[in-house]
Enzyme design. Sequence first.
Site, PDB file in Angstrom:
ATOM      1  N   GLU A   8      14.658 -42.974   8.557  1.00 33.00           N
ATOM      2  CA  GLU A   8      15.710 -43.567   9.373  1.00 33.00           C
ATOM      3  C   GLU A   8      15.391 -43.280  10.840  1.00 33.00           C
ATOM      4  OE1 GLU A   8      19.763 -42.203   8.832  1.00 33.00           O
ATOM      5  OE2 GLU A   8      20.526 -44.173   9.383  1.00 33.00           O
TER       6      GLU A   8
ATOM      7  N   HIS B 187      27.196 -39.883   2.380  1.00 36.50           N
ATOM      8  CA  HIS B 187      26.312 -41.034   2.613  1.00 36.50           C
ATOM      9  C   HIS B 187      25.781 -41.640   1.315  1.00 36.50           C
ATOM     10  CE1 HIS B 187      25.909 -41.201   6.912  1.00 36.50           C
ATOM     11  NE2 HIS B 187      25.360 -40.009   7.052  1.00 36.50           N
TER      12      HIS B 187
ATOM     13  N   HIS C 197      28.416 -33.923   4.307  1.00 34.71           N
ATOM     14  CA  HIS C 197      28.076 -35.104   5.113  1.00 34.71           C
ATOM     15  C   HIS C 197      27.053 -35.979   4.387  1.00 34.71           C
ATOM     16  CE1 HIS C 197      27.354 -37.072   9.132  1.00 34.71           C
ATOM     17  NE2 HIS C 197      26.233 -37.404   8.500  1.00 34.71           N
ATOM     18  N   GLU C 198      25.968 -35.353   3.972  1.00 36.57           N
ATOM     19  CA  GLU C 198      24.881 -36.139   3.369  1.00 36.57           C
ATOM     20  C   GLU C 198      25.284 -36.732   2.021  1.00 36.57           C
ATOM     21  OE1 GLU C 198      22.611 -36.928   5.278  1.00 36.57           O
ATOM     22  OE2 GLU C 198      22.941 -35.391   6.803  1.00 36.57           O
TER      23      GLU C 198
ATOM     24  N   ALA D  40      19.538 -33.157   8.933  1.00 40.36           N
ATOM     25  CA  ALA D  40      19.461 -33.511   7.516  1.00 40.36           C
ATOM     26  C   ALA D  40      19.507 -35.026   7.378  1.00 40.36           C
ATOM     27  CB  ALA D  40      20.622 -32.882   6.746  1.00 40.36           C
ATOM     28  N   MET D  41      19.018 -35.516   6.228  1.00 41.28           N
ATOM     29  CA  MET D  41      18.917 -36.968   6.028  1.00 41.28           C
ATOM     30  C   MET D  41      19.273 -37.321   4.591  1.00 41.28           C
ATOM     31  SD  MET D  41      18.166 -40.011   7.026  1.00 41.28           S
ATOM     32  CE  MET D  41      18.120 -41.436   5.940  1.00 41.28           C
TER      33      MET D  41
HETATM   34 ZN   LIG Z   1      24.875 -38.946   8.742  1.00 39.34          ZN
END
Ligand SMILES: [Zn+2]
Length: 888
Positions: free
Chosen positions: A167, A343, A339-340, A304-305
């Site tokens: 990303e 997603h 959070h991740e 983080a992703m």
């Molecule tokens: Zn995010």
Amino acid sequence: MRRPLIAAILIGLYGAAPAAHAQTPAEASLAAHPPAVEATTQLPRGVSPTHYAIEVTPHAERMTFDGKARIDLEVRQPTDRIVLQAIDMKFIDSALATPGGKTLVPKVSVDADAQTATFAFDAPLAPGRYTLSTGYSGVIGTQANGLFALDYQTDAGRKRALFTQFENSDARRFIPSWDEPSFKATFDLTVNAPAGDLVVGNMPAASTRDIGKGMKQVVFRTTPKMSTYLLFMAVGDFDRSTIRGENGTEIGVIAQRGKAEQARYALEASRDVLREYNDYFGVPYPLPKLDNIAAPGRSQFFSAMENWGAIFTFEYSILLDPAISNVSDQQRAFTVAAHEIAHQWFGDLVTMAWWDDLWLNEGFATWMEGRTTRKLHPEWDIDGVDAAYTSRGAMGRDAYATTHPVVQHVETVEQASQAFDGITYGKGSAVIGMLEDYVGADAWREGVRSYIRKHSYGNAVTDDLWREIDKAAPGKELMQVAHDFTLQPGVPLIKASASCEAGATKVALEQGEYTVDRPGKAPLRWHVPVSVRGGDGSVVRVLVDGLANVTLPGCGAPLVVNAGQRGYYRTLYAPAQFKALGDGFAKLPVVDQLGVMLDASALAQTGLQPESDLLDLADKVPLDASPDLWQLVAGVLEGIDDLYKGQPERQATFRTYALSRLSPKFEQLGWESRDGDSSTVKDLRTSLIGTLSAMGDAKVIAEARRRFAASASDPAAMPPDLRRTVLGIVAYNADAATWDQLHAMARSEQSSMIRDQYYGLLARAKDKALAQRALDMALTDEPGATNGAGMISAVSWEHPDMAFDFAVAHREQVDKLVDTTSRARYYPGLGSGANDLAMVDKIRAFADKYIAPTSRRSAETAIAAIQTRIKLRAQQLPQIDAWLQRKG
Ligand SMILES: [Zn+2]
């Protein structure tokens, strides 16, 4: 993605997952009804991929890789060329299989500037289904773009692991692809890797076989339909531990060998969060497994992703080392995971059609991380802080002319990268919090559920979300309110005044705009959901468009506008109402104490409210007030102290006052944690130590030094709760001998996470000569390829001019240390703390020379921050001096 420090406000159903190649009902209906919205694209849309089969062989030592791609695609309009995205790739043996069974050999050309590869044919291809196959080779980088290597130190020597980060637009460094979020497809990934390594993909491995010469081939199961930026691969000497989650989902954490145990907290947190989200979203997590991969090092851009099924997290945000980690590390590990994992639905299952709507991903995940932390960890007591600070953090940015709407048009890859900012995350999250409060939590969740159901495996735009919420909350003018706050920039200002008439309080609310650097401009207009609480606790809600009047029972008690602090606006009280608030301040709920003080501080900065209002409030906070409020008092005083920088005499007068205000509170808490200390008390303790030392409190600095020295023989002198704070003070006040000692500790440290910390500390020295040594070291191989940029950045906190000048003078070397897409914001960021207008010219000159005109928002923002700071100092300091004099 999760930005570093975003929360630094203080900061199987195996069977139910889509089986390989099988279409889910949602996918099938999507194929029948393509998205109504035609997304922005940099590629021709007449050809699109449906499936990628990729085989990759990394050569970690040579920092290159070989690939083979077979891409099933659909030609919808006749064309004699297939254009896709690729960077730094060479192609061989390309061929196209036609629907009629023929094989065509294309001419391949690459356009490095456009980041495309074109496969051209002699005659137009008729509409139909084709398969493009090609061999290719690519490059392994040292920063987190595309396929990259991270080297790290272990007891068993130096190691190298490989990871991917795509990303926003770096999948094209790994696969020749339609690397835009709306071109969703399924992926088969095959990896040839050293037999002893663990290979990780989005899906579980379907098969592994020995291919000789110490190598194995891992074939992963087919992914669901998804965007290219969510694909993931890692190869390294890893351990993995797993637990079984709800619905049989296998939840795993992966870390360098021997460290997976340090991710156990994150593993268990992931299980809890996944259960919560299965319920909240109403659609179960669709993949058979969910891994979280810990990687040494860092990025200037993210921590983080959310790769689907294979979250990537830098070690410092996921591992807990019992020797050094404390409750705030635990909180970070939890919130990053929350959070991740959010997603996995918001972003991965339903993806924005184009980067214009990036906030749908990031605003939502940020809001969800706060909501989930509040719900699953009530003992952390973050409610007040979360509500009051998330919105104020964004307002700080949103009040400048260089801001942008939450939904913004993005044209280029660099602009997409710059969209990952405080507006997209913080304002996005705050606006969601406000709208949820406005329509009610049940209606909001109902709308979210139906949005997720409707767009699963597809793409959506912001209005798709509003439509579903609107249906769930009829009659609320939701569209109007939502559009006002997402399609235009800026911060509403609500001016409140009140009078007593016939035993009732009549409140007049008038809307304006809060702006830092555009006073006098015609204000924008919003439909603002405002709540007003009277002294008897009753709350009245009204949608303010221009002017509004509300009536509350009774007279005399303090009014609170924005009760609960869920609204995205600042409140300016008439003097009489502010005085009443100040008199009754101690009795307000903590969240409103924070909100009132934060607004008073912001309004003082722009001259809308006298500085004395803020100082009077802070001056009256009693010793037994909440730790959150004391934390804010310390922050306010430290912020003012910073304004005095370069004026030692005036600063000394202020410090005498500030220390006298904060020391009694610190004495009450003491250095050592006590049984039963809440996390907010622990946070306050370290904050006060930090603030007191920053203001030159000699006793506190001496005690930090004493503890550091003692810790060599007695680890208890520097327990995990104090460790980072004590080291920070020692490093900041270091002399050459102490700096050398920290340096020796960095060199001999075998834990990559602790080692990274030490190199960061070396860059914190107040002493210029030592700061220069840190800058020089940042360019060497010693700290590790991903630490250098952070070190220069850390030098800039104390020495913005030095750091900026140094980075510009060594630009080519520094460029190698910064993710390519972050450069346009990295350099201006180094100078943004300067207190000298000369820096404005320097940043401008740099931007003119090295930053594309369409990517200069970060530079303009840094310039505005410097100009405003200088102007504000001139306005505020005389008021503060006068207040101090009155205090005596
Ligand atoms: Zn995010």
